[in-house]
Design an enzyme around this catalytic site. Structure first.
Site, PDB file in Angstrom:
ATOM      1  N   ASP A  38     -24.384 -13.811  -5.091  1.00 27.51           N
ATOM      2  CA  ASP A  38     -24.426 -14.610  -3.869  1.00 27.51           C
ATOM      3  C   ASP A  38     -23.678 -15.902  -4.179  1.00 27.51           C
ATOM      4  OD1 ASP A  38     -26.156 -12.775  -2.694  1.00 27.51           O
ATOM      5  OD2 ASP A  38     -27.927 -13.818  -3.418  1.00 27.51           O
ATOM      6  N   LYS A  60     -19.823 -11.921   1.198  1.00 22.32           N
ATOM      7  CA  LYS A  60     -18.715 -11.473   2.064  1.00 22.32           C
ATOM      8  C   LYS A  60     -19.169 -10.468   3.099  1.00 22.32           C
ATOM      9  CE  LYS A  60     -14.406 -12.536  -0.032  1.00 22.32           C
ATOM     10  NZ  LYS A  60     -13.859 -12.085  -1.302  1.00 22.32           N
ATOM     11  N   MET A 175     -35.018 -23.593   2.681  1.00 22.47           N
ATOM     12  CA  MET A 175     -34.120 -23.452   3.831  1.00 22.47           C
ATOM     13  C   MET A 175     -34.523 -24.449   4.919  1.00 22.47           C
ATOM     14  SD  MET A 175     -33.820 -19.320   3.543  1.00 22.47           S
ATOM     15  CE  MET A 175     -35.459 -18.964   2.922  1.00 22.47           C
TER      16      MET A 175
END
Ligand code: SAH
Length: 253
Positions: A38, A60, A175
């Protein structure tokens, strides 16, 4: 289990400072035939992957989220079936909010041998570099890790904010930079003290680490003002006050 299948190592890279890689993860970077990575480990760590090694950027495969994870699983399985030693390199610890558990389950399903290589999670390391121990006997003797990022279009948050607002320990939120205002709002709504200290640690342990200190009532505005960007982690609790005493630590790799 087929003899010809390669083994998969599901490894954590730590929070970004290459010196915080485990000895085992460092060795596997050199030895693996394929590294499926990642972006979260960061350039400094990804640049350690040898020239000769096959590299697959899992990031990707963007687009539809579910498809993304399916495609990553497919790539891991395909390479292992070719008999290759696969290093699946993820940021922090692979089993802490990294979907590592799901990837491991897939491997079990298809009978591919795997090993987990724990990494230093950003939940502990980023606050540590910011001078914030996640627990301290005099302030917070419990800690909980939560995910702040949820689909903003969802009405229900799925998290029990009422319970979290009453939690007498440190909250570490992964996050969710974009959801900061909503999340702080939920905690305030359920009665958490607006003066509760809050820290945001951006790019923790990296040379461009940045720490923003505020209170529950103003951290979302501060984040906006300072244009705080992912990856960042939020720490809520009195332990944040230790930042002033212990001081920030910087990497300059
Ligand atoms: N498995 C990872 C977490 C993956 S989820 C771990 O154990 O650390 C991704 C989130 O982790 C980011 O959105 C951010 O909240 C956090 N994160 C990862 N690396 C970070 C870093 N260096 N500094 C601050 N937060 C980080």
């Amino acid at each position: 289990m087929s003899e010809k299948y390669g083994k998969v190592y599901l490894a954590g890279s730590g929070p970004g400072d290459p010196d915080l890689l485990t000895v085992k993860a460092r060795r596997l970077i050199d030895e693996a035939d394929v590294v499926i990575y990642d972006q979260l480990p960061g350039e400094a760590i990804l640049s350690l992957i040898p020239e000769k090694t096959e590299k697959i950027d899992a990031g990707k495969y963007s687009g539809n989220h579910t498809l993304t994870q399916d495609k990553i699983n497919e790539a891991i399985i395909e390479k292992a079936k070719e008999g290759k030693t696969v290093l699946r390199l993820k940021g922090g610890d692979p089993y802490v909010f990294g979907r590592g558990g799901e990837e491991a389950e897939e491997l079990v399903k298809v009978g591919i041998e795997f090993e987990v290589v724990p990494g230093i999670t950003s939940a502990v390391a980023a606050p540590a570099y910011a001078g914030i121990p996640v627990t301290h006997r005099n302030s917070n003797s419990m800690v909980t890790f939560i995910t702040g990022h949820e689909d903003p279009t969802k009405e229900e948050t799925g998290l029990d904010w009422e319970l979290l607002a009453k939690f007498d320990g440190t909250l570490v939120i992964f996050m969710g930079v974009k959801m900061l205002e909503r999340n702080c709002g939920e905690l305030l709504k359920y009665g958490m003290d607006p003066k509760t200290p809050v820290a945001l640690v951006e790019k923790g342990t990296r040379p461009d680490q940045r720490v923003t200190i505020g209170k529950l009532e103003n951290i979302a505005a501060l984040a906006e003002e300072r244009n705080v960007k992912a990856p960042a982690i939020t720490i809520i609790g009195n332990v944040v006050n230790l930042h002033d005493i212990l001081g920030e630590q910087h990497s300059n790799y």
